[in-house]
Design a protein around this motif. Sequence first.
Motif, PDB file in Angstrom:
ATOM      1  N   LEU A  64       3.888  -0.203 -35.829  1.00  0.00           N
ATOM      2  CA  LEU A  64       4.084   0.811 -34.784  1.00  0.00           C
ATOM      3  C   LEU A  64       5.591   1.021 -34.653  1.00  0.00           C
ATOM      4  N   SER A  65       6.022   2.270 -34.844  1.00  0.00           N
ATOM      5  CA  SER A  65       7.455   2.564 -34.811  1.00  0.00           C
ATOM      6  C   SER A  65       7.802   3.366 -33.563  1.00  0.00           C
ATOM      7  N   ASP A  66       8.805   2.909 -32.854  1.00  0.00           N
ATOM      8  CA  ASP A  66       9.199   3.544 -31.597  1.00  0.00           C
ATOM      9  C   ASP A  66      10.679   3.901 -31.698  1.00  0.00           C
ATOM     10  N   CYS A  67      10.972   5.183 -31.922  1.00  0.00           N
ATOM     11  CA  CYS A  67      12.366   5.578 -32.138  1.00  0.00           C
ATOM     12  C   CYS A  67      12.983   6.169 -30.876  1.00  0.00           C
ATOM     13  N   GLU A  68      13.992   5.469 -30.359  1.00  0.00           N
ATOM     14  CA  GLU A  68      14.698   5.969 -29.167  1.00  0.00           C
ATOM     15  C   GLU A  68      15.878   6.858 -29.553  1.00  0.00           C
ATOM     16  N   VAL A  69      16.242   6.830 -30.843  1.00  0.00           N
ATOM     17  CA  VAL A  69      17.398   7.618 -31.286  1.00  0.00           C
ATOM     18  C   VAL A  69      16.908   9.032 -31.586  1.00  0.00           C
ATOM     19  N   PRO A  70      17.388  10.046 -30.870  1.00  0.00           N
ATOM     20  CA  PRO A  70      16.858  11.394 -31.105  1.00  0.00           C
ATOM     21  C   PRO A  70      17.091  11.863 -32.546  1.00  0.00           C
ATOM     22  N   PHE A  71      16.064  12.440 -33.174  1.00  0.00           N
ATOM     23  CA  PHE A  71      16.185  12.933 -34.544  1.00  0.00           C
ATOM     24  C   PHE A  71      17.203  14.059 -34.598  1.00  0.00           C
ATOM     25  N   GLY A  72      18.003  14.071 -35.641  1.00  0.00           N
ATOM     26  CA  GLY A  72      18.974  15.158 -35.815  1.00  0.00           C
ATOM     27  C   GLY A  72      20.132  15.092 -34.836  1.00  0.00           C
ATOM     28  N   SER A  73      20.289  13.954 -34.148  1.00  0.00           N
ATOM     29  CA  SER A  73      21.349  13.846 -33.149  1.00  0.00           C
ATOM     30  C   SER A  73      22.673  13.412 -33.764  1.00  0.00           C
ATOM     31  N   GLY A  74      22.664  13.078 -35.052  1.00  0.00           N
ATOM     32  CA  GLY A  74      23.889  12.565 -35.668  1.00  0.00           C
ATOM     33  C   GLY A  74      24.175  11.134 -35.239  1.00  0.00           C
ATOM     34  N   LEU A  75      23.171  10.474 -34.644  1.00  0.00           N
ATOM     35  CA  LEU A  75      23.362   9.094 -34.174  1.00  0.00           C
ATOM     36  C   LEU A  75      22.592   8.107 -35.049  1.00  0.00           C
ATOM     37  N   SER A  76      22.249   8.573 -36.266  1.00  0.00           N
ATOM     38  CA  SER A  76      21.666   7.700 -37.288  1.00  0.00           C
ATOM     39  C   SER A  76      20.276   7.177 -36.978  1.00  0.00           C
ATOM     40  N   SER A  77      19.387   8.079 -36.594  1.00  0.00           N
ATOM     41  CA  SER A  77      18.003   7.642 -36.418  1.00  0.00           C
ATOM     42  C   SER A  77      17.444   7.150 -37.753  1.00  0.00           C
ATOM     43  N   SER A  78      17.816   7.805 -38.855  1.00  0.00           N
ATOM     44  CA  SER A  78      17.226   7.377 -40.135  1.00  0.00           C
ATOM     45  C   SER A  78      17.703   5.980 -40.525  1.00  0.00           C
ATOM     46  N   ALA A  79      18.982   5.691 -40.319  1.00  0.00           N
ATOM     47  CA  ALA A  79      19.458   4.334 -40.650  1.00  0.00           C
ATOM     48  C   ALA A  79      18.757   3.305 -39.774  1.00  0.00           C
ATOM     49  N   ALA A  80      18.567   3.627 -38.488  1.00  0.00           N
ATOM     50  CA  ALA A  80      17.907   2.673 -37.578  1.00  0.00           C
ATOM     51  C   ALA A  80      16.474   2.410 -38.032  1.00  0.00           C
ATOM     52  N   ILE A  81      15.794   3.463 -38.500  1.00  0.00           N
ATOM     53  CA  ILE A  81      14.424   3.289 -38.996  1.00  0.00           C
ATOM     54  C   ILE A  81      14.423   2.411 -40.246  1.00  0.00           C
ATOM     55  N   GLU A  82      15.284   2.767 -41.198  1.00  0.00           N
ATOM     56  CA  GLU A  82      15.306   2.012 -42.467  1.00  0.00           C
ATOM     57  C   GLU A  82      15.644   0.542 -42.237  1.00  0.00           C
ATOM     58  N   VAL A  83      16.719   0.312 -41.470  1.00  0.00           N
ATOM     59  CA  VAL A  83      17.188  -1.069 -41.294  1.00  0.00           C
ATOM     60  C   VAL A  83      16.137  -1.894 -40.546  1.00  0.00           C
ATOM     61  N   SER A  84      15.552  -1.322 -39.499  1.00  0.00           N
ATOM     62  CA  SER A  84      14.564  -2.102 -38.734  1.00  0.00           C
ATOM     63  C   SER A  84      13.317  -2.367 -39.577  1.00  0.00           C
ATOM     64  N   PHE A  85      12.910  -1.379 -40.387  1.00  0.00           N
ATOM     65  CA  PHE A  85      11.679  -1.581 -41.167  1.00  0.00           C
ATOM     66  C   PHE A  85      11.886  -2.597 -42.290  1.00  0.00           C
ATOM     67  N   ILE A  86      13.040  -2.525 -42.965  1.00  0.00           N
ATOM     68  CA  ILE A  86      13.310  -3.510 -44.028  1.00  0.00           C
ATOM     69  C   ILE A  86      13.364  -4.918 -43.420  1.00  0.00           C
ATOM     70  N   ALA A  87      14.072  -5.050 -42.288  1.00  0.00           N
ATOM     71  CA  ALA A  87      14.164  -6.370 -41.643  1.00  0.00           C
ATOM     72  C   ALA A  87      12.776  -6.851 -41.212  1.00  0.00           C
ATOM     73  N   ALA A  88      11.924  -5.915 -40.765  1.00  0.00           N
ATOM     74  CA  ALA A  88      10.577  -6.287 -40.316  1.00  0.00           C
ATOM     75  C   ALA A  88       9.728  -6.763 -41.502  1.00  0.00           C
TER      76      ALA A  88
END
Length: 376
Positions: free
Chosen positions: A103-127
Motif C-alpha cells: 500500500l503506497s501513500d504519497c504525501e509529496v504532490p505529483f509534479g510539484s518538483g519536490l521529488s515524489s518519484s524519488a520518494a516512491i522509488e527509494v521507499s519501495f526499494i528499501a521496503a
Amino acid sequence: MMFDRESYDCLVSAAGRVNIIGEHVDYCGGKVFPVALSLRNIIYIRPNGTNVIRLSWTDISDKIELDISRLEKYRGVKYADYFAACAYVLREAGKPVLGCDVLSDCEVPFGSGLSSSAAIEVSFIAALLTIAGESVDPVEVALLAKKAENEYVGMNCGIMDQYASACGVAGHAMYLDCATLDCEQVPVRMGDYALVVANTNKPHSLVASKYNERRRETEEALAVLRKYLPITHLAEVTTEDFTRYGKSLASPLYERAKHVVEEVARVKEAADCMKRGDMPALGALLRASHASLRDLYEVTGRELDALADAANGFDGCVGSRMTGGGFGGSTVSIVLKDAVPEFTRYVTERYTREIGYPPTVYETEIADGITIRSLK
Ligand code: GLA
C-alpha cells in the motif's frame, strides 16, 4: 476509503526534497545543496508467498499486479512503472525480490518538483530489501533508484533527488558532491528566517524530454571544452577557464554551460553562507540562480517566474528561486519567520492575479531520509 494499515508487516518511508541551490549541475558532476522534507512516500508492505507484487494506493482506486518473472513488461504502465522499475533493478543487481502486498501513500504532490518519484522509488526499494531480510544501505538504495529512473522509466536524471530522499538527516542540508558522492551534512541554522516552499500547481506536463535535451546539451558542451581543458565533468570548468574557452561554444551550448559554471560557484558560496548564518547573502544567491535558470538554462516558464518574482517582490523575503527540474513545480524562498503568514497572502494574491489559479504554500520540516518501522 479505509485502509487496514496495521495488517502490514512494516512501514518504510522516504522523503521528498527541496534543493536550496545547485540546479541542473548534479549530472554535470557539480555540488548540490538539498534538504529532505517531512513530506514523504510511505510504503506499507507484507510478503504474500506468491510470485506477484500486488500494488494499491491510498489516493487512487486502481490495483495493479506485477508478475515478478516478467518485470520488464510494465514500462509506461501508469502508476505501476516506477514500482516495476525498482523491482527490476533490484533483481538485476542480484537481490531477492519477494511477492508482496503493497500500500503506497504519497504525501509529496505529483509534479510539484519536490521529488515524489524519488520518494516512491527509494521507499519501495528499501521496503523490498527489508522484507527480504537484506540490509538497507541508503547510498546503495539511492543508486539503485537512480538506475530505475534512468534505465526503466527513461528519465535521464542525476543522483540528487534519490540521494536526498534516502540519505537526508533532520535539520541538515546535504552539501553533496555528485561526482564522488562525498557529502557534508550542514546544520540548517537560519536564525530569524524560514525556508518556504511554494508549488505553482501548474498542470503536470511531460518534462522528461526537455530535461533530457538539456542534459544532452551539457554533454555536447563538455565534449567541445575538453579539446582545451583536461576535465571529466563540466562542473570542473572554473569561471576563469570559461572566460577563456567559453567562446568556443555556439548558442545555446554557451548559455547552458555558463549557467553550470556559475551555478557551481554559487553553491560553494551558499554553503559558506549557511555555515555562517548569513541569510541575506544566501538569498541573493537564490535570486541569481533563478535568473540564470530563466535566462541561460531556460527551464523556468511563466508560472515559476511569476511565483519567484512575487516572492522576490516581498519585503521580508531575501531570495527566492525555482527548485528541481523546472518547467513547473515549486519555488524555495528564504523568508523572515514572523512575516511568513503575510508572505503567503501576498504571494498567493499576486500569483493568482497573474496566472489565474492559486499556488500552494507548504509548511514542511527538514526530516530524515529512509525510515523503517516494524508493525508486528
Ligand atoms: C530533477 C532531476 C535531478 C536534477 C534536478 C535539477 O529533479 O531528477 O537529478 O537534475 O532536476 O537540478
